[in-house]
Design an enzyme around this catalytic site. Sequence first.
Site, PDB file in Angstrom:
ATOM      1  NE  ARG A 264      -1.371   1.701   3.715  1.00 57.43           N
ATOM      2  CZ  ARG A 264      -0.754   2.862   3.901  1.00 57.43           C
ATOM      3  NH1 ARG A 264      -1.023   3.899   3.132  1.00 57.43           N
ATOM      4  NH2 ARG A 264       0.166   3.001   4.844  1.00 57.43           N
ATOM      5  CB  VAL A 265       1.820   3.928  -2.010  1.00 58.23           C
ATOM      6  CG1 VAL A 265       3.097   3.098  -2.098  1.00 58.23           C
ATOM      7  CG2 VAL A 265       0.977   3.762  -3.254  1.00 58.23           C
ATOM      8  CB  SER A 266      -0.352   7.600   1.430  1.00 57.28           C
ATOM      9  OG  SER A 266      -0.006   6.833   2.558  1.00 57.28           O
ATOM     10  CB  THR A 267      -0.175  10.124  -2.734  1.00 54.06           C
ATOM     11  OG1 THR A 267       1.194   9.856  -2.980  1.00 54.06           O
ATOM     12  CG2 THR A 267      -0.346  10.776  -1.376  1.00 54.06           C
TER      13      THR A 267
ATOM     14  CD  GLN B  76       3.444   7.841  -1.529  1.00 51.43           C
ATOM     15  OE1 GLN B  76       2.401   7.325  -1.185  1.00 51.43           O
ATOM     16  NE2 GLN B  76       4.343   8.281  -0.662  1.00 51.43           N
TER      17      GLN B  76
END
Length: 182
Positions: A9-12, A15
């Site tokens: 998982r990445v936040s944005t 990314q």
Amino acid sequence: MTTKIGYARVSTMDQDTDVQVQALRDAGCETIRTEKASGTTTNGRPELASILEFIREGDALVVTRIDRLARSIGDLQVIVKTLREKGAALVCTEQPVDTGTAAGKAFLDMLGVFAEFETNLRRERQMEGIEKAKARGVYKGRKRSIDREEVRRLHREGMGPTEIAQRMGVGRASVYRVIRGE
């Protein structure tokens, strides 16, 4: 035989999960799910929900770091409890997490506390920055996305708020705020 299910998982959106995905492949994950969503909540993370729904006894959920899974101790504990109830394990490639031992569980909880602490510090710094920018007159908030004059014109012509919202492609609540003069 244990099935290793990877979760990255990445936040944005700007990314990418490439480094995590490679680490999960190297760890022997047959299936890898990825998503771009905030880790501050488990809401809006359908890939994680899918894994937790379908993981079976003897399987292992593999992440690179605990903060990829959750940034709140409450969410982390719920995820670990779900895994435990299903007879599945949690494995981290970069942190010595073993949910089967007391020491491993304590270490997991400490990592969760630090992830939540980091999130709270980041939020505080962000709010401090916004307050300073406001004091300097630099921060004005998000630009308005609704043409207020057009809303008022359509309303004067007898069009209702729902129809105005549909025509302009905006939320009905935004139309009501303009009509009420907020």
